[in-house]
Write an enzyme that holds these catalytic residues in place. Sequence first.
Site, PDB file in Angstrom:
ATOM      1  N   HIS A   1      43.568  53.903  41.496  1.00 50.07           N
ATOM      2  CA  HIS A   1      44.137  54.368  42.756  1.00 50.07           C
ATOM      3  C   HIS A   1      43.220  55.412  43.399  1.00 50.07           C
ATOM      4  CE1 HIS A   1      48.150  53.531  40.501  1.00 50.07           C
ATOM      5  NE2 HIS A   1      47.574  52.412  40.920  1.00 50.07           N
TER       6      HIS A   1
ATOM      7  N   HIS B   1      57.455  46.705  32.593  1.00 47.75           N
ATOM      8  CA  HIS B   1      56.216  46.471  33.348  1.00 47.75           C
ATOM      9  C   HIS B   1      55.897  44.995  33.323  1.00 47.75           C
ATOM     10  CE1 HIS B   1      51.979  46.505  34.519  1.00 47.75           C
ATOM     11  NE2 HIS B   1      52.209  47.690  35.051  1.00 47.75           N
TER      12      HIS B   1
END
Length: 426
Positions: A107, A173
């Site tokens: 990110h 997840h």
Amino acid sequence: MRMDLPYDMKTVPLTIGEQNLEKIVISHISEASGEGTQEEMVRRALEQPVGTPRLRELARGKKRVVLVTSDHTRAVPSKITLPILLGEIRAGNPGAEITILIATGLHRETTREEQIRMFGAEIVERERIVVNRAFEKDEFVSMGELPSGAGFYVNRLAVDCDLLVTEGFIEPHFFAGFSGGRKSILPGICSAETVNENHSYKAIASPFAAAGVLEGNPIHEDMICAARRVNVQFILNVALNARKEIIAAFAGDVEAAHLEGCRYIRSISEEPAVTGDIVVTSNGGYPLDQNLYQSPKAVATAEACAGEDGVIIMVCACREGIGGSHFEELIMGGNPQEIDRKLSAVPPRETIPEQWCAQIYARILQTHPVILVTTYLDPEVVRRANMIPASTPDEALEMAFEMRGKDARVVVIPDGVSVMITKPVS
């Protein structure tokens, strides 16, 4: 019937006739609460760690301490947990030199303003904070190879310290089985090369790379190996309800404490699959729905409930746009079949950053139309990303009825991130 769906920092309404509603799928975790205050739960976990001595004992004699925490894309309640963790370390070693290392994965860097929102102004002003920068090769050191054969390059701060501690939160997840634990290291503080190879087409395509699956999951196996190799000595992980409140905390060994947390999450988030002609879901609101790159999590949950050719409606604000530039280029690089064909030819060591999200979307879009509800993305951008734009859930639902007929059965999963719908792995 009217219900509210998480969207950005608020909610948006969905209105649906009861004759069309098959089921609303909400995990028990959404409205769960813990025993005592959030601070009390964290302190209890630290006082009774799983598989390790107490953190203050581990800190004795350890000069350089690195505390890995999550970045701006995660809802870790660090305003609560970080002061307690820092106090616990200093209770064992008042002179410890502590570095807070923000695990960004691939990110963008977390801004100072975001750090203040996440940690509070006092910690930002007083503590040493470093942001992991995955593309700065000089900031990483080689630690050999991982079980998959991937090269393991990790932030040198994690290697040079005397005590490595991580914090995070656990939820289902869609390809790592569960978040939390070892994920603070890989992808959290690894180089782009390591993250990319761990998320290769081959690894993502494994039938074991799925929500709730750890055993045999090649992505998880690399992750836990990475965490062990850099000697993570202590973790604090929490479970959160739909209001992002702590409902449970788990501390201690990077594997044993994490597994205890995973068992708890499974017990209150797993729901049986319910088949619908239309499936409506969201990515849980801010911060998880701030861009399209984060959204395959909920879409993969909806996929498990979508019948043959079922329509998926995804409510995702995307206030920061598409997300990563690589993902944007890939998801707009052709139709779903062309995207999948291109990515399947990429060798693991040449994995393109962010390709796994395009891969998962391409897989889903080959079978299911996806209507994206957003007021931030231009409709033409949504179309170029192979999805159908809508500005409200009700508008999207009308589109879906036109596609599947007025008698279509609708499954609503208000928060597709917190629910775990598992299917047998073959």
